[in-house]
Design a protein around this motif. Structure first.
Motif, PDB file in Angstrom:
ATOM      1  N   ILE A 124       0.836  -1.193   0.000  1.00 31.52           N
ATOM      2  CA  ILE A 124       0.000   0.000   0.000  1.00 31.52           C
ATOM      3  C   ILE A 124       0.872   1.245   0.000  1.00 31.52           C
ATOM      4  N   LEU A 125       0.364   2.287  -0.602  1.00 34.41           N
ATOM      5  CA  LEU A 125       0.981   3.612  -0.548  1.00 34.41           C
ATOM      6  C   LEU A 125      -0.135   4.569  -0.162  1.00 34.41           C
ATOM      7  N   LEU A 126       0.025   5.238   0.953  1.00 34.62           N
ATOM      8  CA  LEU A 126      -1.033   6.079   1.510  1.00 34.62           C
ATOM      9  C   LEU A 126      -0.729   7.553   1.292  1.00 34.62           C
ATOM     10  N   TRP A 151      -6.384  13.870 -13.768  1.00 32.41           N
ATOM     11  CA  TRP A 151      -5.448  13.220 -14.663  1.00 32.41           C
ATOM     12  C   TRP A 151      -4.825  11.979 -14.029  1.00 32.41           C
ATOM     13  N   TYR A 152      -4.756  11.951 -12.699  1.00 25.35           N
ATOM     14  CA  TYR A 152      -4.296  10.729 -12.031  1.00 25.35           C
ATOM     15  C   TYR A 152      -5.295   9.600 -12.283  1.00 25.35           C
ATOM     16  N   LEU A 153      -6.581   9.924 -12.228  1.00 25.64           N
ATOM     17  CA  LEU A 153      -7.620   8.934 -12.526  1.00 25.64           C
ATOM     18  C   LEU A 153      -7.503   8.448 -13.966  1.00 25.64           C
ATOM     19  N   VAL A 154      -7.243   9.375 -14.890  1.00 26.83           N
ATOM     20  CA  VAL A 154      -7.138   9.017 -16.309  1.00 26.83           C
ATOM     21  C   VAL A 154      -5.994   8.045 -16.552  1.00 26.83           C
ATOM     22  N   VAL A 155      -4.833   8.301 -15.955  1.00 27.84           N
ATOM     23  CA  VAL A 155      -3.651   7.496 -16.281  1.00 27.84           C
ATOM     24  C   VAL A 155      -3.500   6.245 -15.414  1.00 27.84           C
ATOM     25  N   THR A 156      -4.237   6.157 -14.304  1.00 20.30           N
ATOM     26  CA  THR A 156      -4.114   4.976 -13.439  1.00 20.30           C
ATOM     27  C   THR A 156      -5.426   4.237 -13.213  1.00 20.30           C
ATOM     28  N   GLY A 157      -6.552   4.924 -13.407  1.00 20.86           N
ATOM     29  CA  GLY A 157      -7.841   4.312 -13.104  1.00 20.86           C
ATOM     30  C   GLY A 157      -8.186   4.371 -11.630  1.00 20.86           C
ATOM     31  N   ILE A 158      -7.380   5.059 -10.831  1.00 20.69           N
ATOM     32  CA  ILE A 158      -7.594   5.158  -9.385  1.00 20.69           C
ATOM     33  C   ILE A 158      -8.132   6.546  -9.051  1.00 20.69           C
ATOM     34  N   ASN A 159      -9.220   6.584  -8.307  1.00 16.35           N
ATOM     35  CA  ASN A 159      -9.856   7.858  -7.958  1.00 16.35           C
ATOM     36  C   ASN A 159      -9.387   8.312  -6.573  1.00 16.35           C
ATOM     37  N   LEU A 160      -8.505   9.304  -6.541  1.00 14.82           N
ATOM     38  CA  LEU A 160      -8.030   9.871  -5.287  1.00 14.82           C
ATOM     39  C   LEU A 160      -8.642  11.250  -5.085  1.00 14.82           C
ATOM     40  N   ARG A 161      -8.900  11.609  -3.835  1.00 10.54           N
ATOM     41  CA  ARG A 161      -9.434  12.932  -3.517  1.00 10.54           C
ATOM     42  C   ARG A 161      -8.314  13.958  -3.335  1.00 10.54           C
ATOM     43  N   ASP A 162      -7.106  13.475  -3.076  1.00  9.00           N
ATOM     44  CA  ASP A 162      -5.963  14.367  -2.865  1.00  9.00           C
ATOM     45  C   ASP A 162      -4.709  13.656  -3.367  1.00  9.00           C
ATOM     46  N   THR A 163      -4.083  14.225  -4.385  1.00  9.37           N
ATOM     47  CA  THR A 163      -2.874  13.618  -4.948  1.00  9.37           C
ATOM     48  C   THR A 163      -1.626  14.439  -4.656  1.00  9.37           C
ATOM     49  N   GLN A 164      -1.770  15.563  -3.955  1.00 13.25           N
ATOM     50  CA  GLN A 164      -0.644  16.460  -3.791  1.00 13.25           C
ATOM     51  C   GLN A 164      -0.204  16.660  -2.348  1.00 13.25           C
ATOM     52  N   SER A 165      -0.859  16.005  -1.424  1.00 17.41           N
ATOM     53  CA  SER A 165      -0.446  16.121  -0.029  1.00 17.41           C
ATOM     54  C   SER A 165       0.937  15.498   0.170  1.00 17.41           C
ATOM     55  N   GLY A 166       1.768  16.157   0.988  1.00 17.21           N
ATOM     56  CA  GLY A 166       3.096  15.631   1.278  1.00 17.21           C
ATOM     57  C   GLY A 166       3.134  14.664   2.450  1.00 17.21           C
ATOM     58  N   TYR A 167       2.001  14.491   3.123  1.00 18.56           N
ATOM     59  CA  TYR A 167       1.894  13.580   4.271  1.00 18.56           C
ATOM     60  C   TYR A 167       1.530  12.207   3.715  1.00 18.56           C
ATOM     61  N   ARG A 168       2.507  11.295   3.644  1.00 13.11           N
ATOM     62  CA  ARG A 168       2.309  10.021   2.960  1.00 13.11           C
ATOM     63  C   ARG A 168       3.049   8.886   3.645  1.00 13.11           C
ATOM     64  N   LEU A 169       2.660   7.661   3.278  1.00 16.52           N
ATOM     65  CA  LEU A 169       3.397   6.462   3.697  1.00 16.52           C
ATOM     66  C   LEU A 169       3.815   5.712   2.444  1.00 16.52           C
ATOM     67  N   TYR A 170       5.126   5.425   2.349  1.00 12.90           N
ATOM     68  CA  TYR A 170       5.686   4.753   1.176  1.00 12.90           C
ATOM     69  C   TYR A 170       6.271   3.386   1.547  1.00 12.90           C
ATOM     70  N   PRO A 171       6.025   2.364   0.717  1.00 11.93           N
ATOM     71  CA  PRO A 171       6.721   1.076   0.881  1.00 11.93           C
ATOM     72  C   PRO A 171       8.080   1.160   0.185  1.00 11.93           C
ATOM     73  N   LEU A 172       9.150   1.090   0.946  1.00 10.71           N
ATOM     74  CA  LEU A 172      10.485   1.369   0.403  1.00 10.71           C
ATOM     75  C   LEU A 172      10.946   0.335  -0.621  1.00 10.71           C
TER      76      LEU A 172
END
Length: 399
Positions: A124-126, A151-172
């Motif tokens: 997961i990537l949050l 455009w994130y929805l267009v290129v990935t098919g995933i509907n996110l409400r916020d794609t620009q927040s810097g508060y995230r969790l990444y799987p390294l």
């Protein structure tokens, strides 16, 4: 005895750390780090060549893992460097947080809880959802975020409400091997797009956000927005010409035609006329004279008309090599009939010995191909509307 940070045991169990990229945030940096240290000591700070007093401030936090650049390289470069250092230190996940004071440390619980509830091997990537529609959010931030979300929805098919927040969790283990080409703010877009293309479950989690009127920001509206737009333009091309077709082809091969048809088309919960419309759209685009652009057009139009993209894409492949000459020839002849010339069954190169005749023949083909595509699409809509209506009724009455 010094008290252990509130979430230290959870961070350690999950092999998780906090990554703080910072650049000229001397007013808020110290307070942000002190607040974070109440929750964990697993903190990495990357000073991205700050020219203010950041270097001296960080001397007071010697217990943390601190890395500093001599010159500013951009937020993306700082994150990329921090991710690699985090994995070198034995961490599996990194939660990124901005150093300008807009994020609340107690929201760390949300990210940790999502990670603790993760099931299976899928990573997961949050991305924090700042609820951009509420009062107090700057208008330019809301507009930019809506643009990015679409455009994130267009290129990935995933509907996110916020794609620009810097508060995230990444799987390294996922993000570090990804080859990335950006090093500023657009880096955070590139990484979530490419992670999604690798099958990572990218999703939002709700967070709080605090905006000060005089908040320090290094986002440059013109240049940074320009780079984000260019990045999405490239992603659209890659996704429509490679990623989307590749994914559908893989799914088709895994399931086989019968199962794919049964599960993804026949058993779709859409109404019969919508299913038939997706078939008709795919056929119309596939027979249209936009050679080389069929995949791009069918996904864009399916999204615009809210039709099943899988069905539309499948039927857009009507223009397979054996059928292409037949479709082109039929379009040309139909154009001739429409223009009152009748059918010219034999085509000779001598018929096109001038530029005027070439352009006339091309116009005749374009006219005929659009009409032919429309007729075939309409007829197939009728046929498949009947078939889907019958199949939908069977599903309803099935015990």
């Amino acid at each position: 005895m010094k008290n252990q940070p509130v979430y230290q045991s959870r961070f350690d169990a999950l092999k998780c750390c906090i990554l703080v990229p910072t650049y000229n945030n001397e007013k808020s940096l110290a307070s942000v780090l002190r607040d974070l240290m109440l929750y964990t000591s697993n903190i990495i700070v990357v000073n991205d060549g700050s020219t203010d007093s950041t270097h001296n401030i960080l001397k007071n936090f010697s217990d943390l893992n601190i890395y500093e650049y001599d010159q500013n390289r951009g937020k993306g470069a700082a994150l990329n460097y921090g991710f690699k250092k985090a994995e070198d230190l034995g961490y599996a996940y990194a939660i990124t947080i901005d150093s300008d004071g807009q994020h609340y440390p107690d929201d760390l619980d949300i990210f940790l809880s999502e990670l603790e509830s993760k099931e299976g091997d899928k990573e997961i990537l949050l991305v924090g959802d700042r609820n951009m529609g509420r009062d107090g959010i700057p208008g330019k931030s809301t507009t930019g975020n809506k643009f990015s979300n679409f455009w994130y929805l267009v290129v990935t098919g995933i509907n996110l409400r916020d794609t620009q927040s810097g508060y995230r969790l990444y799987p390294l283990k996922i993000v570090n091997p990804i080859k990335l080409y950006t090093n500023k703010f657009e880096y955070e877009i590139e990484i979530i797009v490419k992670a999604a293309w690798r099958g990572v479950d990218v999703k939002n989690v709700p967070i709080k956000v605090f905006y000060e009127d005089n908040r320090v920001t290094h986002f440059r509206p013109f240049w940074d927005v320009t780079r984000i737009v260019l990045l999405y333009m490239w992603f659209v091309l890659v996704s429509f010409f490679y990623i989307h077709p590749r994914n559908k082809y893989r799914e088709f091969r895994e399931k086989g035609f019968k199962r794919f048809w049964r599960e993804d088309i026949i058993k779709s919960q859409e109404l019969a006329h919508k299913k038939a419309a997706a078939v008709a759209l795919g056929v119309f685009v596939g027979m249209s004279p936009f050679w080389g652009l069929h995949t791009l057009l069918v996904f864009l139009l399916a999204a615009a008309f809210k039709l099943n993209k899988v069905t539309a894409f499948l039927f857009s492949n009507i223009s397979i090599p054996p059928l292409i000459p037949i479709i082109v020839y039929a379009g040309y002849q139909l154009g001739s009939l429409i223009k009152g010339k009748g059918f010219a069954w034999e085509l000779r190169l001598s018929d096109f010995d001038s530029s005027a005749e070439v352009f006339s023949g091309l116009g005749q083909y374009l006219l005929g191909s659009f009409v032919l595509a429309g007729i075939v699409a309409f007829l197939l809509w009728i046929v498949f509307y009947f078939l889907f209506s019958v199949s939908n009724q069977k599903q309803v009455v099935k015990p």
